[in-house]
Every structure is written in C-alpha cells, then in structure tokens.
Scaffold this motif. Structure first.
Motif, short mmCIF file in Angstrom:
data_model
loop_
_atom_site.label_atom_id
_atom_site.label_comp_id
_atom_site.label_asym_id
_atom_site.label_seq_id
_atom_site.Cartn_x
_atom_site.Cartn_y
_atom_site.Cartn_z
N LEU A 163 0.84 -1.20 0.00
CA LEU A 163 0.00 0.00 0.00
C LEU A 163 0.88 1.24 0.00
O LEU A 163 0.68 2.16 -0.80
CB LEU A 163 -0.91 0.00 1.23
CG LEU A 163 -2.24 -0.71 1.09
CD1 LEU A 163 -2.99 -0.68 2.41
CD2 LEU A 163 -3.09 -0.09 -0.01
N ASN A 209 2.56 1.87 -3.27
CA ASN A 209 1.64 2.40 -4.27
C ASN A 209 1.28 3.85 -4.01
O ASN A 209 1.15 4.65 -4.93
CB ASN A 209 0.37 1.54 -4.34
CG ASN A 209 0.59 0.31 -5.17
OD1 ASN A 209 0.91 0.39 -6.34
ND2 ASN A 209 0.47 -0.85 -4.55
N VAL A 210 1.12 4.18 -2.73
CA VAL A 210 0.77 5.56 -2.39
C VAL A 210 1.86 6.51 -2.90
O VAL A 210 1.58 7.56 -3.45
CB VAL A 210 0.58 5.72 -0.87
CG1 VAL A 210 0.55 7.19 -0.48
CG2 VAL A 210 -0.70 5.01 -0.43
N LEU A 260 -4.14 6.85 -4.82
CA LEU A 260 -4.84 7.29 -3.61
C LEU A 260 -6.14 8.01 -3.96
O LEU A 260 -6.36 9.15 -3.56
CB LEU A 260 -3.91 8.22 -2.81
CG LEU A 260 -4.10 8.20 -1.29
CD1 LEU A 260 -4.01 6.78 -0.77
CD2 LEU A 260 -3.07 9.08 -0.62
N THR A 261 -7.00 7.34 -4.71
CA THR A 261 -8.30 7.93 -5.01
C THR A 261 -9.39 6.96 -4.54
O THR A 261 -9.17 5.76 -4.49
CB THR A 261 -8.49 8.15 -6.52
OG1 THR A 261 -8.42 6.87 -7.16
CG2 THR A 261 -7.44 9.05 -7.10
N ALA A 262 -10.53 7.55 -4.21
CA ALA A 262 -11.64 6.72 -3.72
C ALA A 262 -12.04 5.70 -4.78
O ALA A 262 -12.28 4.53 -4.50
CB ALA A 262 -12.83 7.59 -3.35
N ASN A 284 -10.27 4.29 -7.09
CA ASN A 284 -9.34 3.17 -7.20
C ASN A 284 -9.50 2.19 -6.05
O ASN A 284 -9.49 0.98 -6.25
CB ASN A 284 -7.90 3.70 -7.24
CG ASN A 284 -6.91 2.57 -7.33
OD1 ASN A 284 -7.00 1.73 -8.22
ND2 ASN A 284 -6.00 2.51 -6.38
N PHE A 285 -9.68 2.73 -4.85
CA PHE A 285 -9.87 1.84 -3.70
C PHE A 285 -11.09 0.95 -3.88
O PHE A 285 -11.08 -0.22 -3.58
CB PHE A 285 -9.99 2.66 -2.40
CG PHE A 285 -8.69 2.77 -1.70
CD1 PHE A 285 -7.84 3.84 -1.95
CD2 PHE A 285 -8.29 1.80 -0.80
CE1 PHE A 285 -6.62 3.93 -1.33
CE2 PHE A 285 -7.08 1.88 -0.16
CZ PHE A 285 -6.24 2.96 -0.43
N ARG A 286 -12.16 1.58 -4.39
CA ARG A 286 -13.39 0.80 -4.66
C ARG A 286 -13.08 -0.33 -5.62
O ARG A 286 -13.44 -1.48 -5.37
CB ARG A 286 -14.45 1.70 -5.29
CG ARG A 286 -15.06 2.71 -4.39
CD ARG A 286 -16.00 3.56 -5.22
NE ARG A 286 -17.12 2.75 -5.70
CZ ARG A 286 -18.27 2.70 -5.06
NH1 ARG A 286 -18.45 3.39 -3.98
NH2 ARG A 286 -19.23 1.94 -5.52
N GLN A 346 -10.28 -1.81 -6.35
CA GLN A 346 -9.44 -2.87 -5.77
C GLN A 346 -10.27 -3.78 -4.87
O GLN A 346 -10.15 -5.01 -4.93
CB GLN A 346 -8.29 -2.27 -4.96
CG GLN A 346 -7.35 -1.38 -5.74
CD GLN A 346 -6.77 -2.06 -6.95
OE1 GLN A 346 -6.58 -3.26 -6.95
NE2 GLN A 346 -6.53 -1.31 -8.00
N LEU A 347 -11.09 -3.16 -4.03
CA LEU A 347 -11.88 -3.96 -3.08
C LEU A 347 -12.89 -4.82 -3.81
O LEU A 347 -13.08 -5.99 -3.48
CB LEU A 347 -12.58 -3.04 -2.07
CG LEU A 347 -11.66 -2.38 -1.05
CD1 LEU A 347 -12.43 -1.40 -0.18
CD2 LEU A 347 -10.99 -3.44 -0.17
N LEU A 355 -3.60 -6.70 -4.68
CA LEU A 355 -2.69 -5.55 -4.70
C LEU A 355 -1.47 -5.83 -5.57
O LEU A 355 -1.00 -4.96 -6.31
CB LEU A 355 -2.23 -5.22 -3.29
CG LEU A 355 -3.04 -4.16 -2.53
CD1 LEU A 355 -2.47 -3.99 -1.13
CD2 LEU A 355 -2.97 -2.83 -3.28
#
Lengths: 306, 329
Positions: free
Chosen positions: A18, A21-22, A29-31, A33-35, A37-38, A270
């Motif tokens: 993490l 990547n950050v 680090l965008t919402a 992208n997180f969505r 990935q999850l 990841l």
C-alpha cells in the motif's frame, strides 16, 4: 523471527505494498481506485473464506471455480422469477455441490483432492450443458445492482464479503462447530476417539465452501452483467488456495486464520494491481504470484512439519 | 490424509484377490466392453481412419500421464504439467525456425528445468508437492504468456521443416506420436518394474519414513521424478506443436486434471505405493473412447464429455475405496 513472519507477514506485506503504491503509483490514492481494488478482491475473498475452513480440516476444495460457473449458469434460468429466486436457486446448487463433496470425503473416506477434482471436471461441463455453452447478457437491474450497486456508500459486493468474513471469524472462534473443525484438522484420529462429530464437521465445511463459491459466482455474474459459464471461476481454486496459504493457514490443517485469509486475498489483488499499474503485463503478475506462493509456504513450513 | 496402505497379501483369500482383480483390471474390462459396444453402435467407430485418429489424440495425453503415473505412485502430485505442456509446445514452435535440434532441445531443456526446480523444492524443503507444482503451474503459464506477447503471438513451424514429421509423419499409416508414446511407455514400464529407481518410487509411495530408514535415496528419487514429469510434459508439447504446426498458447488448461484422472482410472492409487503403467494406458484409451463416443452420438452436447469424465472418475474412485474397505475387513 520466522514465527513472527508466519503470524504477521501477510499484514506487513499488504501495508508495504500500500505504501509503495501511495508513493510511486499515480492516481492510486483515489476513492475510485480503492473501490475497484476492493470490488475485484471480493469474489476471491468470499471463496477463500470457505477454502480456509476446508483447509482447516486438512482438506482441499478444488471444485469452487466450477461451482461458481454452475451458479452463473442457473441465474438467467430463474431470473424471470425475480432476483431473489435466482440467487436462492444458485446458492442451493452450491449447497448441493458441497453436500456431494462432503459426503464423498466424510462418509466414503475419499481423499478431498480427488473428490473435489471430479466435481471440478464434471461441474463446469454441467454448467455448460445447462447454459448450452452460451454467454447470456442480463438486464434485470435489481440483480445487476448486486454487482455494481452501493449500500451506505460501500459497494454491495464488498459489504457482502465483509459480512461473510465476520461470520466466518465468529464461526471459527465462538462456536462449537469452529472448535470441532480445528480439532478435526489438527488430529482426526484423536477427534474421532474423543467422540466429536467428525463426519458432520466435514460435511459442514464443504457445504459452506460450496455455498460461498455459489455466492461469489452470483456476485461476479451481476458485476459482469452477463452469465459466462465458460470463463467464470477458471483457476479460482488456485487463487483461493493462494489467499488462504499466504494468509497463514497451514495446509496441514488444525488452524484457520480468517483475517489472514482476507488479507491474503487483498495482497494478491494488490500485487496484481501494482504490476499492472506499472505497465508490467499479466504474465509477470502470474510469475510473481507463483513466487509469493512458494515464499509463503516456505515460511509456514516449519510449523507444518513440526 | 487418510492413508490407506494397499499391500497385497499374496492373494490368500479368494474375496480379497477378486477385489484386487477388479481394482486392477476393472478399467480394462470397461474399456473392452466400451469398445465392443461402440463398434456395434457406431459404424464409423471401427473405421481405420477413426481408430488412427483416436490413437493419435491419445498419444499426447499418454506421454504426460506417464510422468504423472510415476509421481502419483511416489505419493506426490504434479499440477504443473498442463502449463509445462503448453510452454513446451510454444518453445518448440519458436525453436523450429532454428532447425530440428533446437525445436526439440530448447523446450525439453526448459521443461526439465522447471521439473527439476519442482523436485528440488519438494525434496529439499519438504513443502507439499501440491502447492509447489501449483506455483509452477502459474509460473509456466506466465512464462508462456511473456514469450508470446500475452498470448498475441503464435509461433508457426516453417513449412517443410523436418520437425513436422515428429507430429504429422506416419509409419504404416499410424502417426509417429503413437509409436513414440508406446516406446516411452515400454521404457517406463521397465524402469518402474525392473530398476532400483522404480523400487524406490514404490517404496516412497508406500511409506516414506521406511524408505528413508531403508537407506533409499529419497531426495534424489523425488528430484528425478519431478524432472521426469516436467520433461515428458514438455515432450508432449513438442509433439503437439509438430502435429498442429504451431505453438498454441491456450493449450493445456486443465490437462493436469485429465492426466490425474486417467492415472487414477487406470488403477493407480492417489495415496501412492501402488499402480501400473499399463493401467494408465488403459485410462487414456478410456478417456479417448468416452470423448469419441460422445462425438459420435452427435446429438449429445459435447459438454457432456466433461460431465461423463467427471462422473466416471468418481465412480472409479468410489469403487476403489469400497474395495479397499472390503479387503481390510
């Protein structure tokens, strides 16, 4: 040191990746992208939870990918009667598959790898027979919302995965079934002598694994917007086993790490995303995944060989 | 694992020996019955063309299954063979532009190396064969994709290449791969039954601890086994590339399962310690027969092939298991 790595290695690896990547990946680090990935990790995570329980009993479930495809093939057949019916039918199919594998393992004493191999081979054929080998586009908006929709701002798939992970954690830690499961995996002759319901426990874990695979199949189908029994769940058994093993559950049974499994699934996702985002192709991701499996099992081997 | 050791008690009891015969020869009996039935039911089945085709189709799987038989008798498993098979094919097609020798040596060397690494990891670090070869399944497929620009490039074997004879040539009307497969099986049978290496393989599968105590070269045997399996899978890839005149990247998905199925159907126990080369050959022929019959029926969805194969595998394993139980009691 080794035992520390065994226990916390997977969490450490996720944090390191993490952070990497950050700092080094654009737009990580965008919402959004997180969505992504999850959501992408959710199906593997759900299947891996069932796999972790099976592996906890010193078993293995190779049929999960095919069970996903059977679930996917059934969805369009019953979607006319509403999404709820379709989901229920698909999950029942998963339960039946699990009953089948569980019966072979628990009552006939057939090795898990071969009992579930038969279903892996035959299950996908069955899915293709049901679907006439066709990919079917789905248009029922309520059903598609399972794969693309949000609840309380969280994607439904992720929410389902989180709830199932919590339930799995409770099952292992807080229930008699969970204690029996660990005992059966740790020392089956002793569990038998102690009068534990060994057969029922074995049946139980395969049924749970089948049901979870079916749920993952349904969610993936909803996300794709199409029922694709040809490709859905291909090699899923490998991804799930990897997530479980990387998460610190030994293949020799007697121990289940639910949170580790969740992080195992996240880690593999990841790794994949990191390589892709740095323009390394799929092939490299696969080779790295292979190296990670070997490394994880190597670290875990001292405990398993005792 | 519920280890069931299958030692022959010299066939002292009649029931036990009958069970042993069914276990050993069951697949062969089913095969003969199946062939006879197919012969009468489908006029085209017995035609020389069809039989030649069947033999050819079976030869590729047979070569892979030969290595798998050795590995399974030793109590191990090799999940990487499907990917290694595909990788061997692509490397052979790629190498064929540099001549016959490269087309054979390059894939065999690479595939043997993958097998060697499998063997080293399994024998030296005592990791489960299942997981090590699972990793190399992924690795070999990744390598294959990297070599072919993520599967976009298909290497062709140049027209007129001597290499093509290996896959497309015939002797007395029968394909060269069939002869090669038979030769490999003959050698395999001799090695398994008549050499110290073969004895070690059986001893390993029967009881690894005892094999160690007996002073058998456990580590060396394991390394040799997995190298052998990788090499044979690579060779099957070479033959397939010569037959198809190209390296097909999508080949071999699920082939490891086909190979395991035919070995088990042929009477080799997944728990190790018992099995025969001939049984595997019978298993391969049965697999091909099922496929062919389903094709001949025509109206039947070809997807039933896998359903029937899965069901068949299951029936065989259940019968094996029940026989083993009845023999013990």
């Amino acid at each position: 040191m080794t035992s520390w790595l065994q226990n916390y290695g997977v969490y450490l690896a996720v944090v390191v990746l993490l952070l990497f990547n950050v700092f080094f990946t654009e737009n990580f680090l965008t919402a959004g992208n997180f969505r992504t990935q999850l959501v992408q990790a959710a199906p593997v995570c759900i299947v891996a939870l069932g796999m972790a329980l099976v592996i906890g009993t010193e078993g293995i479930d190779l049929s999960v990918g095919s069970v996903m495809s059977v679930a996917a093939a059934l969805v369009p057949l019953y979607l006319g009667a509403g999404p709820v019916t379709a989901v229920i039918v698909a999950v029942i199919a998963g339960v039946v598959s699990g009953l089948f594998s569980g019966f072979l393992v628990a009552h006939l004493g057939i090795q898990p790898i071969i009992a579930t191999l038969a279903l892996l081979v035959g299950g996908r054929g069955l899915a293709l027979v049901i679907a006439h080998g066709q990919l079917v586009q789905l248009h029922n908006q309520d059903f598609l919302a399972l794969g693309t929709g949000d609840l309380l701002g969280i994607p439904v798939m992720v929410l389902v995965a989180a709830v199932l992970a919590a339930l799995a954690g409770l099952l292992v830690r807080r229930t008699t079934f969970g204690r029996h499961l660990v005992a059966v995996g740790g020392n089956r002759p002793a569990a038998t002598l102690a009068g534990l319901p060994v057969k029922r426990v074995l049946m139980g874990v395969y049924v749970i694994s089948g049901a979870l695979a079916a749920i993952a199949g349904v969610l993936s189908t909803a996300r794709l917007g199409a029922s694709d029994p040809n490709d859905l769940g291909l090699l899923m058994e490998l991804s799930a086993i990897t997530a479980v093993v990387v998460g610190g559950t030994p293949l020799t049974g007697g121990r289940v790490r639910v949170l580790g499994t969740v992080f195992g699934a996240l880690l593999m996702q990841l790794v994949h995303a990191t390589l892709i985002k740095h323009d390394l192709p799929d092939s490299a991701a696969q080779m790295v995944q292979a190296a990670i499996i070997v490394a994880a099992v190597y670290v875990a081997r001292e405990r398993s060989s005792r | 694992m519920t280890a069931v050791t299958e030692t022959d008690t010299a066939g002292s009891e009649r029931g036990a020996s009958l069970a042993a015969v069914v276990q050993r020869q069951g697949a062969a009996v089913v095969l003969v019955l199946g062939i006879v039935a197919a012969w009468f039911a489908f006029p085209r089945f017995g035609s020389p063309d069809n039989l030649r085709d069947l033999a050819l189709q079976g030869s590729f799987l047979a070569v892979i299954a030969l290595g798998m038989t050795f590995v399974i008798i030793s109590g191990g498993i090799d999940l990487s063979v499907g990917s290694v098979y595909a990788l061997g094919g692509v490397l052979a097609a790629y190498g064929s532009q540099y001549g016959l020798v490269v087309a054979i040596v390059l894939p065999v060397a690479v595939c043997a190396l993958i097998g060697l690494v499998n063997g080293l990891l399994i024998a030296r670090t005592k990791m489960a064969p299942f997981i090590v070869t699972l990793a190399s399944l992924l690795f070999a497929r990744g390598l294959l994709l990297a070599l072919t620009n993520e599967g976009a490039t298909t290497y062709k074997v140049p027209d007129g290449s001597a290499f093509l004879w290996l896959g497309q040539g015939t002797i007395f009307g029968v394909g060269v791969p069939v002869y090669l497969a038979l030769i490999f099986f003959a050698i395999g049978g001799v090695v398994l039954r008549r050499t110290r290496f073969g004895q070690s393989v059986f001893a390993l599968g029967g009881a690894e601890q005892s094999a160690l105590l007996m002073g058998l070269p456990v580590v060396r045997t394991k390394i040799t086994l997995y190298t052998l399996s990788g090499t044979l899978a690579g060779l099957a890839g070479v033959l397939t590339a010569a037959y198809l005149q190209s390296g097909v990247t999508v080949l071999g998905v699920g082939t490891e399962l086909d190979a395991i199925s035919v070995v088990v159907i042929g009477g080799t126990l997944l728990t190790g310690g018992a099995g025969t080369i001939i049984g595997t050959l019978v298993g391969v022929l049965l697999r091909i027969l099922i496929q062919n019959v389903i094709n001949q029926v025509g109206t039947l969805d070809s997807n039933y092939q896998t359903v029937v194969s899965g069901a068949f595998l299951l029936i065989v394993v259940v019968i094996q298991r029940l026989l083993a139980r009845s023999r013990r009691s």
